[in-house]
Design a protein around this motif. Structure first.
Motif, mmCIF file in Angstrom:
data_model
loop_
_atom_site.group_PDB
_atom_site.id
_atom_site.type_symbol
_atom_site.label_atom_id
_atom_site.label_comp_id
_atom_site.label_asym_id
_atom_site.label_seq_id
_atom_site.Cartn_x
_atom_site.Cartn_y
_atom_site.Cartn_z
ATOM 1 N N VAL A 92 44.239 42.834 34.198
ATOM 2 C CA VAL A 92 43.459 43.610 35.161
ATOM 3 C C VAL A 92 42.559 42.664 35.949
ATOM 4 C CG1 VAL A 92 41.698 45.407 35.428
ATOM 5 C CG2 VAL A 92 43.545 45.696 33.761
ATOM 6 N N GLY B 183 40.855 48.454 40.437
ATOM 7 C CA GLY B 183 40.898 47.487 39.354
ATOM 8 C C GLY B 183 40.219 48.064 38.127
ATOM 9 N N SER B 184 39.220 47.368 37.602
ATOM 10 C CA SER B 184 38.517 47.816 36.398
ATOM 11 C C SER B 184 37.584 48.998 36.648
ATOM 12 C CB SER B 184 37.701 46.658 35.822
ATOM 13 O OG SER B 184 36.697 46.270 36.744
ATOM 14 N N ASP C 93 48.062 50.472 39.941
ATOM 15 C CA ASP C 93 48.404 49.852 38.658
ATOM 16 C C ASP C 93 47.886 50.715 37.511
ATOM 17 O OD1 ASP C 93 48.815 48.272 36.458
ATOM 18 O OD2 ASP C 93 47.610 46.583 37.147
ATOM 19 N N ALA D 271 45.148 49.147 35.351
ATOM 20 C CA ALA D 271 43.830 49.143 35.982
ATOM 21 C C ALA D 271 43.169 50.507 35.854
ATOM 22 C CB ALA D 271 43.956 48.740 37.447
ATOM 23 N N CYS E 217 41.783 51.095 32.472
ATOM 24 C CA CYS E 217 40.541 50.343 32.304
ATOM 25 C C CYS E 217 39.395 51.029 33.051
ATOM 26 C CB CYS E 217 40.748 48.921 32.813
ATOM 27 S SG CYS E 217 39.475 47.753 32.351
ATOM 28 N N GLU F 97 46.109 37.573 36.737
ATOM 29 C CA GLU F 97 45.754 38.803 37.416
ATOM 30 C C GLU F 97 46.973 39.319 38.172
ATOM 31 O OE1 GLU F 97 40.970 38.317 38.082
ATOM 32 O OE2 GLU F 97 42.276 37.569 39.663
#
Length: 268
Positions: free
Chosen positions: A80, A110-111, A133, A136, A139, A194
């Motif tokens: 991630v 992302g996160s 994703d 991601a 997360c 990444e």
């Protein structure tokens, strides 16, 4: 970084031993990293595994399982995108522009660091995050849980609940903006650990940014703001993309963080 001898042969939780192992692996900030690893590891075996992973080149944040961002500890899983310190400038710009925002959306999340940072600063707020994703989004779901945030898998605006249309006060989109030809030139920690989808922005690096700009006016509330990060070289083209979409656009720059943020406002 080259591999180093495993830490189990060293005294458990010895700071000097960890620093020596990290320094031998080529870690420039070995002392600082050792302090973080020692503060995170719960057992000698976990410590040894963490040092070995760092020595093998895994980003420190993936080794720790978290990254510090805008005063928060953000969970970061392997694979991630790791939030960068310079992106805190984007958060500060958003808070200054829309301190009373009631709805926040974090695209290309992302996160989920941006959404979490904004929710923590704004207080009670409806916050959504989206990414193409699934790792991601998983997360981000963890990081947004304290704020009752919702995370969605999908391609940009297609991932969002239709009920958000025309209601978003702050829309952040930390889009991939590295030109395709330059991705192989990135540091190994980013290039090898990444996801490419979080880095590669197409031929000129602005493919995703243009798509976000084009769709943003339909989702922003009157007076709502769109913020995205780009490079100094790309900023003029990014501003044009925002303007072409009907937004009032400008850039904000932090020389200290070398951060360039493009801001677009949907006029009331």
């Amino acid at each position: 970084m080259s591999s180093v001898p495993s830490v189990p042969s060293l005294p458990p939780f010895s700071a000097s031993a960890v620093v020596s192992a990290l320094r031998a692996a080529g870690c420039v900030f070995a002392e600082d990293e050792a302090e973080l690893i020692l503060g995170t590891a719960r057992t000698p075996a976990e410590l040894a595994a963490m040092v070995d992973r760092r020595a093998a080149g895994l980003p420190l944040e993936h080794v720790l399982g978290w990254a510090r961002f805008h005063g928060l500890r953000i969970a970061v899983e392997p694979g991630v995108f790791v939030p960068r310190r310079r992106t805190e400038f984007l958060v500060d710009q958003a808070l200054a522009l829309a301190p009373d925002a009631g709805v926040v959306v974090d695209l290309c999340c992302g996160s989920g660091a941006l959404g979490a940072a904004l929710a923590a600063a704004l207080g009670p707020v409806e916050v959504h995050a989206a990414d193409i994703d699934p790792a991601a989004v998983r997360c981000a779901r963890r990081n947004l849980a304290p704020y009752d945030g919702r995370s969605h898998v999908g391609d940009l605006f297609d991932a969002l609940p239709p009920a958000l249309r025309g209601r978003v006060g702050i829309l952040t989109a930390n889009v991939p903006y590295v030109p395709s030809a330059e991705v192989p030139l990135l540091p190994a920690e980013a290039r090898d650990h990444e996801p490419p989808v979080a880095l590669d922005g197409g031929v000129d690096g602005l493919d995703v940014l243009r798509r976000v700009a084009a769709g943003a006016p339909d989702w922003l509330a009157p007076g709502g703001v769109l913020l995205t990060e780009t490079s100094e070289r790309q900023a003029p083209s990014a501003v044009r993309a925002f303007t072409d979409a009907g937004l009032t656009a400008r850039t904000a720059v932090s020389e200290e963080l070398y951060a360039h943020v493009v801001i677009g406002v949907r006029e009331r």
